[in-house]
Design an enzyme around this catalytic site. Structure first.
Site, PDB file in Angstrom:
ATOM      1  N   HIS A   1      36.063  25.972  13.655  1.00  0.00           N
ATOM      2  CA  HIS A   1      36.461  26.220  12.271  1.00  0.00           C
ATOM      3  C   HIS A   1      35.885  25.125  11.385  1.00  0.00           C
ATOM      4  O   HIS A   1      36.103  23.941  11.650  1.00  0.00           O
ATOM      5  CB  HIS A   1      37.990  26.163  12.126  1.00  0.00           C
ATOM      6  CG  HIS A   1      38.730  27.194  12.885  1.00  0.00           C
ATOM      7  ND1 HIS A   1      39.270  28.307  12.279  1.00  0.00           N
ATOM      8  CD2 HIS A   1      39.048  27.286  14.208  1.00  0.00           C
ATOM      9  CE1 HIS A   1      39.888  29.042  13.194  1.00  0.00           C
ATOM     10  NE2 HIS A   1      39.765  28.440  14.370  1.00  0.00           N
TER      11      HIS A   1
ATOM     12  N   HIS B   1      35.219  28.915  19.594  1.00  0.00           N
ATOM     13  CA  HIS B   1      34.765  28.942  18.208  1.00  0.00           C
ATOM     14  C   HIS B   1      35.221  27.670  17.494  1.00  0.00           C
ATOM     15  O   HIS B   1      36.162  27.013  17.912  1.00  0.00           O
ATOM     16  CB  HIS B   1      35.268  30.188  17.466  1.00  0.00           C
ATOM     17  CG  HIS B   1      36.747  30.353  17.423  1.00  0.00           C
ATOM     18  ND1 HIS B   1      37.508  30.731  18.507  1.00  0.00           N
ATOM     19  CD2 HIS B   1      37.620  30.196  16.398  1.00  0.00           C
ATOM     20  CE1 HIS B   1      38.784  30.805  18.160  1.00  0.00           C
ATOM     21  NE2 HIS B   1      38.876  30.472  16.890  1.00  0.00           N
TER      22      HIS B   1
END
Length: 138
Positions: free
Chosen positions: A104, A102
């Site tokens: 950010h 993932h």
């Protein structure tokens, strides 16, 4: 170490857990970080299963990076941030706490320090409003 599909982001991608969704398509899910480092902290979670950048399929990375850029632009516009920090952690010693790749997108505001990574939980109503604002800017 190998990918474990029981991680929290895997569960969110399968609809087993709720999230403050901003956007989703066949490539990725975009959602608000519930433990934000700043107002508007957003996560882009590729659907392709990988532990992190180190084991990700290059085609999956190529598919998701334009979305990361779009989300960064939208988060900056929606929040009025002065800049954007992009972060991505690989393995626990580097700060990774959820072992599904993932990215950010962290809005940065002049003179406002960032909170600690995975610090305090944000207000759900605020996250819902921010998700709508960022979605509208996409």
């Amino acid at each position: 170490m190998s990918y474990d599909p029981s991680n929290i982001f895997g569960k969110i991608l399968r609809g087993e857990l709720p999230a403050h969704k901003v956007y989703e398509d066949e490539t990725a899910l975009v959602m608000m970080d519930i433990f934000p480092q700043s107002r508007g902290h957003t996560l882009i979670i590729p659907r392709a299963p990988s532990r992190n950048l180190l084991d990700a399929d290059p085609a999956a990375l190529a598919g998701v990076m334009p979305l990361v850029q779009r989300v960064a632009r939208a988060a900056k516009a929606a929040t009025g941030a002065d800049g954007i920090r992009l972060a991505q952690f690989n393995e626990a010693p580097a700060g990774q706490t959820v072992f599904h790749l993932h990215f950010h997108v962290i809005p940065v505001y002049e003179g406002v320090p960032l909170a600690a990574h995975a610090g305090g939980k944000a207000d759900d109503a605020d996250l819902s409003e921010l998700a709508k604002a960022i979605a509208a800017a996409l």
